[in-house]
Design a protein around this motif. Sequence first.
Motif, PDB file in Angstrom:
ATOM      1  N   PRO A  66     -35.382  -6.994 -19.295  1.00 35.35           N
ATOM      2  CA  PRO A  66     -35.142  -7.746 -18.057  1.00 35.35           C
ATOM      3  C   PRO A  66     -34.413  -9.062 -18.294  1.00 35.35           C
ATOM      4  O   PRO A  66     -33.522  -9.430 -17.519  1.00 35.35           O
ATOM      5  CB  PRO A  66     -36.559  -7.973 -17.521  1.00 35.35           C
ATOM      6  N   LEU A  67     -34.772  -9.771 -19.362  1.00 36.82           N
ATOM      7  CA  LEU A  67     -34.100 -11.043 -19.652  1.00 36.82           C
ATOM      8  C   LEU A  67     -32.620 -10.831 -19.944  1.00 36.82           C
ATOM      9  O   LEU A  67     -31.757 -11.543 -19.413  1.00 36.82           O
ATOM     10  CB  LEU A  67     -34.771 -11.733 -20.839  1.00 36.82           C
ATOM     11  N   GLN A  68     -32.291  -9.849 -20.770  1.00 37.31           N
ATOM     12  CA  GLN A  68     -30.891  -9.569 -21.094  1.00 37.31           C
ATOM     13  C   GLN A  68     -30.107  -9.147 -19.851  1.00 37.31           C
ATOM     14  O   GLN A  68     -28.979  -9.584 -19.625  1.00 37.31           O
ATOM     15  CB  GLN A  68     -30.810  -8.483 -22.160  1.00 37.31           C
ATOM     16  N   THR A  69     -30.737  -8.304 -19.045  1.00 35.46           N
ATOM     17  CA  THR A  69     -30.075  -7.814 -17.839  1.00 35.46           C
ATOM     18  C   THR A  69     -29.756  -8.954 -16.886  1.00 35.46           C
ATOM     19  O   THR A  69     -28.629  -9.078 -16.382  1.00 35.46           O
ATOM     20  CB  THR A  69     -30.962  -6.775 -17.131  1.00 35.46           C
TER      21      THR A  69
ATOM     22  N   LYS B 250     -42.301  -2.230 -11.811  1.00 34.30           N
ATOM     23  CA  LYS B 250     -41.588  -3.352 -12.435  1.00 34.30           C
ATOM     24  C   LYS B 250     -40.079  -3.107 -12.422  1.00 34.30           C
ATOM     25  O   LYS B 250     -39.284  -4.041 -12.282  1.00 34.30           O
ATOM     26  CB  LYS B 250     -42.065  -3.548 -13.875  1.00 34.30           C
ATOM     27  N   ARG B 251     -39.683  -1.846 -12.566  1.00 32.30           N
ATOM     28  CA  ARG B 251     -38.253  -1.543 -12.509  1.00 32.30           C
ATOM     29  C   ARG B 251     -37.694  -1.819 -11.112  1.00 32.30           C
ATOM     30  O   ARG B 251     -36.564  -2.287 -10.960  1.00 32.30           O
ATOM     31  CB  ARG B 251     -38.004  -0.092 -12.928  1.00 32.30           C
ATOM     32  N   ARG B 252     -38.497  -1.513 -10.088  1.00 34.15           N
ATOM     33  CA  ARG B 252     -38.056  -1.838  -8.720  1.00 34.15           C
ATOM     34  C   ARG B 252     -37.930  -3.344  -8.540  1.00 34.15           C
ATOM     35  O   ARG B 252     -37.001  -3.843  -7.894  1.00 34.15           O
ATOM     36  CB  ARG B 252     -39.032  -1.270  -7.682  1.00 34.15           C
ATOM     37  N   LEU B 253     -38.872  -4.085  -9.121  1.00 34.78           N
ATOM     38  CA  LEU B 253     -38.805  -5.548  -9.047  1.00 34.78           C
ATOM     39  C   LEU B 253     -37.579  -6.075  -9.783  1.00 34.78           C
ATOM     40  O   LEU B 253     -36.914  -7.007  -9.312  1.00 34.78           O
ATOM     41  CB  LEU B 253     -40.085  -6.155  -9.627  1.00 34.78           C
ATOM     42  N   LEU B 254     -37.268  -5.483 -10.928  1.00 28.21           N
ATOM     43  CA  LEU B 254     -36.086  -5.905 -11.676  1.00 28.21           C
ATOM     44  C   LEU B 254     -34.819  -5.642 -10.875  1.00 28.21           C
ATOM     45  O   LEU B 254     -33.895  -6.460 -10.870  1.00 28.21           O
ATOM     46  CB  LEU B 254     -36.023  -5.184 -13.025  1.00 28.21           C
TER      47      LEU B 254
ATOM     48  N   ALA C 168     -49.379   3.824  -5.959  1.00 28.35           N
ATOM     49  CA  ALA C 168     -50.218   2.991  -5.094  1.00 28.35           C
ATOM     50  C   ALA C 168     -50.712   1.733  -5.805  1.00 28.35           C
ATOM     51  O   ALA C 168     -50.750   0.651  -5.215  1.00 28.35           O
ATOM     52  CB  ALA C 168     -51.399   3.809  -4.580  1.00 28.35           C
ATOM     53  N   GLY C 169     -51.032   1.844  -7.085  1.00 31.38           N
ATOM     54  CA  GLY C 169     -51.558   0.703  -7.825  1.00 31.38           C
ATOM     55  C   GLY C 169     -50.544  -0.392  -8.079  1.00 31.38           C
ATOM     56  O   GLY C 169     -50.918  -1.515  -8.435  1.00 31.38           O
ATOM     57  N   GLU C 170     -49.265  -0.093  -7.917  1.00 30.59           N
ATOM     58  CA  GLU C 170     -48.211  -1.076  -8.171  1.00 30.59           C
ATOM     59  C   GLU C 170     -47.569  -1.587  -6.882  1.00 30.59           C
ATOM     60  O   GLU C 170     -46.725  -2.489  -6.919  1.00 30.59           O
ATOM     61  CB  GLU C 170     -47.120  -0.449  -9.057  1.00 30.59           C
TER      62      GLU C 170
END
Length: 253
Positions: A97-100, A153-157, A181-183
């Motif tokens: 995520p940081l590199q992206t 997390k990928r959706r958040l990224l 559901a948990g995310e």
Amino acid sequence: MSQVVLQAHGLVKRFGGITATDHVNLSLQLGARHALIGPNGAGKTTLINLLTGVLPPTEGRIELLGQDISHLPSHQRVARGLVRTFQINQLFASMTPLQTLAMVVSQRRGLGARWWPKLGQDAAVVARCEELLALFRLTEVMHQNTAALPYGKRRLLEMAIALACEPKVLLLDEPVAGVPAGEREELLQTVAALPADVSVLLIEHDMDLVFEFADRITVLVNGAVLTEGTPDVIANDPQVKAVYLGHGEEVRT
């Protein structure tokens, strides 16, 4: 009077004898939280593809901040501040995520291909990346390869990348689609915390998210606008109830 940041005038898209978008008018106000809903096949994706330049319109025009962008390619619309996310992740699996985010922020600031050696050296880029990582709850996973991240997390990224492009208008295309559901709660809270100065058009089937997020809702059916209004008006509209109940869905607040 509120400023209109994105406007569609009589948008039509025909594929042969099929009219996928039928004279759609849509206005997005500055700072809006606007949802676009409709049953499967209503033409939502076609409309978004028209707005973002993936498809050319058969008729009609699109204005961004008062400028006609109807025939601009997608990348020029992004440069002018019209940015979208997609139903399916389009990420670099082997990057963190940081590199992206460093790559996107650097390119947005005119550093181009020089982002990699400057990672950690350009204070403004580092500060913006840290801000985005915190806003989208990615700080703890910022050094993990994207391929190893949980789907939520990928959706958040993906949303963080979109915001790194410094949009004036952000189109969120089914942000919770496929998220376990948990995310979901983390993602819903992050969507709710998007900057107030970014106008958001949300395309979504999840009615809980729509009514929690939107201050205005447009209902699309068979490629045309059925109705538009506040969440309360839409939830109690008999036409909307008929459309959704006919497709096994329930409109609720």
